[in-house]
Enzyme design. Structure first.
Site, PDB file in Angstrom:
ATOM      1  N   HIS A 196     -20.096   2.242  48.391  1.00 48.92           N
ATOM      2  CA  HIS A 196     -21.119   1.490  49.131  1.00 48.92           C
ATOM      3  C   HIS A 196     -20.818   1.402  50.619  1.00 48.92           C
ATOM      4  CE1 HIS A 196     -22.538   0.589  45.109  1.00 48.92           C
ATOM      5  NE2 HIS A 196     -23.700   0.559  45.712  1.00 48.92           N
ATOM      6  N   GLU A 443     -29.042   4.774  35.359  1.00 50.19           N
ATOM      7  CA  GLU A 443     -27.787   5.096  36.059  1.00 50.19           C
ATOM      8  C   GLU A 443     -26.574   5.049  35.136  1.00 50.19           C
ATOM      9  OE1 GLU A 443     -27.217   2.402  39.344  1.00 50.19           O
ATOM     10  OE2 GLU A 443     -27.904   0.678  38.214  1.00 50.19           O
ATOM     11  N   ASP A 467     -24.393   6.181  40.462  1.00 54.73           N
ATOM     12  CA  ASP A 467     -23.688   5.673  39.287  1.00 54.73           C
ATOM     13  C   ASP A 467     -23.802   6.627  38.105  1.00 54.73           C
ATOM     14  OD1 ASP A 467     -22.364   3.275  39.955  1.00 54.73           O
ATOM     15  OD2 ASP A 467     -24.317   2.354  40.270  1.00 54.73           O
ATOM     16  N   CYS A 514     -33.398   7.371  43.485  1.00 51.72           N
ATOM     17  CA  CYS A 514     -33.034   6.570  44.661  1.00 51.72           C
ATOM     18  C   CYS A 514     -31.541   6.671  44.978  1.00 51.72           C
ATOM     19  CB  CYS A 514     -33.448   5.114  44.496  1.00 51.72           C
ATOM     20  SG  CYS A 514     -32.582   4.288  43.155  1.00 51.72           S
TER      21      CYS A 514
HETATM   22  C1  PEP Z   1     -27.194   4.515  42.367  1.00 45.96           C
HETATM   23  O1  PEP Z   1     -26.316   4.130  41.604  1.00 45.96           O
HETATM   24  O2  PEP Z   1     -27.516   5.715  42.505  1.00 45.96           O
HETATM   25  C2  PEP Z   1     -27.935   3.556  43.206  1.00 45.96           C
HETATM   26  C3  PEP Z   1     -28.970   3.918  43.905  1.00 45.96           C
HETATM   27  O3  PEP Z   1     -27.469   2.267  43.254  1.00 45.96           O
HETATM   28  P1  PEP Z   1     -26.141   1.820  44.009  1.00 45.96           P
HETATM   29  O4  PEP Z   1     -25.716   2.969  44.888  1.00 45.96           O
HETATM   30  O5  PEP Z   1     -26.479   0.618  44.800  1.00 45.96           O
HETATM   31  O6  PEP Z   1     -25.194   1.560  42.909  1.00 45.96           O
HETATM   32 MG    MG Z   2     -26.125   2.049  41.103  1.00 47.60          MG
END
Ligand code: PEP
Ligand code: MG
Length: 583
Positions: A196, A443, A467, A514
């Site tokens: 993140h 995910e 994920d 996403c």
């Molecule tokens: C993902 O896991 O691809 C996602 C978009 O959520 P995050 O990156 O916030 O875990």
């Molecule tokens: Mg995620």
């Protein structure tokens, strides 16, 4: 001396600037000499910080519960005595006056001297007092850095716009402090491509490299450095000819960026006329502004957990959340805003829950009480968030997205709680959109494989590739030691994505991607070939992905995409991918 370090590229572009080191620990402080005329104000800075710590200790003592163990009071008294001890105070002031050391340097130097004495003491009890002195010094250093413990520079090091931040690691919450600042780039020792911290760095649209192993140990404050965000290379103290080459590349890239701006207002469709939705991922409501500027047609992912981070003592109340969600909805002016319920845990711990130290204590946080699992374990907090989101739905087009679902009963419990939140709003006479759509992140591999559970219960899906890759390949996305195995093109990952897109389409359930794969222009055509028509990514990636879409013809992508999916060996996949991307 010039040298080169290698890491993982996470945000494209070239940055050239001076290193700004963020200390990994409180005791790793700046060393500089103060001007002779500034010596007395430096001493005063020390006295002020000493006073702040005095007050902290007094408050701690006053707040002690009546039944607190007597050692607690004694412990605070010892710290107060150390804080006033001439060996610490007078010697530190002498170092400032005679050597012109800045306070932090003087204080840590004196700590080191005292520690050496303690190491020679035989008595174990007395030897242990060394830790007390260290704790007091840390408190004073914290007070010197400012009450909020900000990681941002205080102006001593020149303007932010010339700086490249270098750190051992930056927590996602700390990374948020950099929003609104104009740094040149980021380099961290730790981290993976989709950690993140990397995602937030990417959202700032500046070159960044993570997993650069020894960067924070080898790079010194103010070193001139180049960060190549395309390759993950960091060049320290570059030779003039290298600097010239990279300056040239930097100006070429700026030109490319300016050219991309021309695409901003053109509709997003493939050469054969298929309309594609390009939405934005945001962390804070005001990021919607950047999404609009980049031409996004909606928010595909609002990571609400970032609103909850940096809250040291309590989580935001319903009203505060409602105002934030409503702001995003209003900024998007009728375009859809997909609000994801809180996804805490793993590399996004909540300060308010962890006692403020920011560390997870779960044995394996990525597999623990994360995202919806945490929300369902805290139904009152979850209901608060759901009410706030629902109330914002009265002000525009809003969808609710739920992270990390895997089980039928989790989906059912979530839907029950949404119904309960609606009932509570009805009772309070507050309005919301009664038909608000609810979707799930796909995910966890189990979710993709058991897709009918989701298709039957939910209004839309969004594939979180970050994920999905982590859990399919059992690779911690934030751990640079296994980053080389984090592979979006692993056949297992590609199959799960292709299967989800195909089955959702067959069931007439809208589906988007996403995760970071959606914002990687090298993968745009592959995703189009798999049937994706809705992408969501950081606004900074939007135009470069749009450029790929405008040049693509879906008809010609069908065959090579099928070949990528039929391949199993890495070289076969790479060869087929070249036929997809046409390079
Ligand atoms: C993902 O896991 O691809 C996602 C978009 O959520 P995050 O990156 O916030 O875990
Ligand atoms: Mg995620």
């Amino acid at each position: 001396m010039s040298f080169t370090l290698h890491g993982i590229p996470v945000s494209r572009g070239i940055a050239i600037g001076r290193a700004y080191l963020i200390a990994p620990a409180a005791l790793d402080v700046d060393h500089y000499l103060v001007e002779p005329t500034q010596i007395e104000s430096e001493v005063e800075r020390f006295r002020v910080a000493q006073g702040v710590v005095h007050q902290e200790l007094d408050t701690l003592r006053a707040d002690l519960a009546a039944d607190a163990p007597s050692e607690m009071g004694a412990f605070i008294n010892v710290h107060t005595m150390i804080l006033n001890d001439q060996m610490l105070v007078q010697e530190t002031i002498d170092l400032i006056r005679t050597r012109r050391y800045n306070v932090e340097w003087a204080l840590t130097e004196q700590l080191e001297r005292l520690s050496r004495h303690f190491d020679d003491i035989e008595d174990e009890y007395l030897r242990e007092r060394k830790a007390d002195i260290q704790q007091v010094v840390e408190r004073v250093l914290k007070a010197l850095a400012g009450a909020n413990g900000s990681v941002l520079p205080n102006g001593q090091h020149g303007s932010c716009s010339e700086m490249i931040v270098v750190a051992h690691d930056i927590a996602p919450a700390d990374m948020m402090q950099f929003k609104g600042q104009t740094f040149q780039g980021f380099v961290t020792d730790l981290g993976g491509r989709t950690s993140h911290t990397a995602i937030v760095a990417r959202s700032l649209g500046i070159p960044a490299a993570v997993g650069v192993q020894q960067a924070s140990a080898l790079i010194r404050q103010d070193d001139l450095i180049i960060v190549d965000g395309d390759s993950g290379i960091v060049i320290v103290d570059p030779a003039p000819i290298v600097l010239e080459e990279y300056s040239y590349r930097q100006s070429e890239k700026a030109l490319e960026q300016r050219k991309l701006q021309r695409l901003k207002f053109s509709p997003t469709q493939t050469l054969d006329g298929t309309r594609i939705e390009l939405c934005a991922n945001i962390e804070l409501p005001d990021d919607a502004q950047q999404a609009l500027e980049a031409g996004a047609t909606g928010i595909g992912l609002f990571r609400t957990e970032f609103l909850f981070m940096n809250h040291k003592h309590h989580l935001p109340e319903e009203e505060e959340q409602f105002v934030a969600y409503k702001r995003a909805v209003e900024l998007m002016n009728g375009m859809p805003v997909t609000i994801r319920t809180i996804d805490v845990g793993a590399d996004k711990p909540l300060d308010a829950l962890s006692g403020g130290d920011g560390y997870e204590t779960a044995p394996n946080p990525a597999l623990g009480l994360r995202a919806i699992r945490w929300s369902l374990s805290e139904p009152q907090m979850f209901l608060t968030q759901l009410r706030a989101i629902l109330r914002a739905s009265a002000f525009g087009s809003l969808k609710i997205l739920v992270p990390m679902l895997a089980h039928a009963q989790e989906i059912d419990q979530t839907l029950d709680l949404i119904r309960e939140a609606k009932r509570q709003l009805d009772d309070a006479g507050l309005s919301y959109d009664p038909n608000v759509r609810v979707g799930a992140m796909i995910e966890i591999p189990a979710a993709a494989i058991a897709l009918p559970l989701f298709l039957k219960r939910l209004d839309f899906l969004s594939i979180g590739t970050n994920d999905l890759i982590q859990y399919t390949l059992a690779i911690d996305r934030a751990d640079n030691s296994v980053a080389h195995l984090y592979d979006p093109l692993h056949p297992a990952v590609l199959h799960l994505i292709a299967f989800t897109l195909r089955e959702a389409k067959r069931a007439n359930v809208p589906v988007s991607v996403c995760g970071e794969m959606a914002g990687d222009p090298a993968l745009t055509r592959l995703l189009l070939g798999m049937g994706l028509t809705e992408f969501s990514m950081h606004p900074s990636q939007l135009l470069v992905v749009k450029q790929e879409i405008l040049r693509s013809n879906l008809k010609t992508l069908e065959k090579p995409t099928a070949e990528v999916l039929a391949a199993c060996e890495p070289d076969e996949i790479q060869a087929a991918l070249k036929r997809v991307t046409g390079v």
